[in-house]
Design an enzyme around this catalytic site. Sequence first.
Site, PDB file in Angstrom:
ATOM      1  CG  LEU A  33      -1.861  -1.210   1.323  1.00 14.93           C
ATOM      2  CD1 LEU A  33      -2.774  -1.061   2.532  1.00 14.93           C
ATOM      3  CD2 LEU A  33      -2.683  -1.417   0.056  1.00 14.93           C
ATOM      4  CG  HIS A  37      -3.352   1.274  -2.124  1.00 13.48           C
ATOM      5  ND1 HIS A  37      -2.001   1.131  -2.319  1.00 13.48           N
ATOM      6  CD2 HIS A  37      -3.949   0.500  -3.063  1.00 13.48           C
ATOM      7  CE1 HIS A  37      -1.778   0.308  -3.321  1.00 13.48           C
ATOM      8  NE2 HIS A  37      -2.935  -0.086  -3.795  1.00 13.48           N
TER       9      HIS A  37
END
Length: 284
Positions: A33, A37
């Site tokens: 991530l 995100h």
Amino acid sequence: MYLFKSVHQLDQYLQHFRASNARVGFIPTMGALHAGHLSLVEASNEQNELTVCSIFVNPTQFNEGSDLEKYPRTPGLDLALLAAANCDVVFMPQVDEVYPPGVELDSPTPPKALVQGMEGQFRPGHFEGVVQVVKRLLDLVQPSSLYMGQKDYQQAAIIGWMIEYTKLAVELVVCPIMREENGLAMSSRNVRLHPDIRPKAIVLYQTLLSVKEKLGTLSLPELQSWALEQLSGPDFRPEYFDIVDGQSLQPLDNVGENDFAVACTAVWAGEVRILDNMILQKPE
Ligand code: PAF
């Protein structure tokens, strides 16, 4: 934040929210991530009572085993980032939970017109795999809203088609591309860029910005060749630079004032393939 690894646990937890008709936002990810995100988590938190995020590196969307193997995996860091971003639930299943052996899952085949260009040309079967996993995850989570990033423009458009086609009661929210300070689009693959190449990879963003500026001064084939030239160099090899209709994804011959035009590109930056896109014009 709750972490569930099985469909059963996830389902039990979500039942209570379903019974009270709570708004649930869902963000499917493959982990590794980054701030892109987290911007989806933030958008979901603002619009829903519960935010669910999945971390699952989906094997069916990789057409090359080596790409699947090399895909960055940082589960510990991902969980810490999600907790700090106030995500409520993380679903982190094994392959058998998503694709139970012997169970046939129904997922529609996207039309050729949407999958054959751009990414589809270079990654056969990729979007069929993406549609399969996103449909499966939507069936499991049953969210009110699904959050995806504009960075994967073709993917978001194909998922939009899938939702309409299957008449799923979920709203697709496409969030803007998050960029590093120099303009490089954030991506899980950026960590694999060679340190000498990474700063130069801003050429994608610079080229997209210039194409937007030049729109109307050159024909589309001229603009496209100009862009491909900018994106070619000792460390860079473009695979495509296409200017397409933002909904049908079909290449445009020219851009009239009522056209929805998006420029999309994929470029090999050393050993790493990176994507970027820009909406050139969107009619009101
Ligand atoms: O964009 C991604 O990370 C993946 O394609 C997705 C949507 C999570 C499906 O595996």
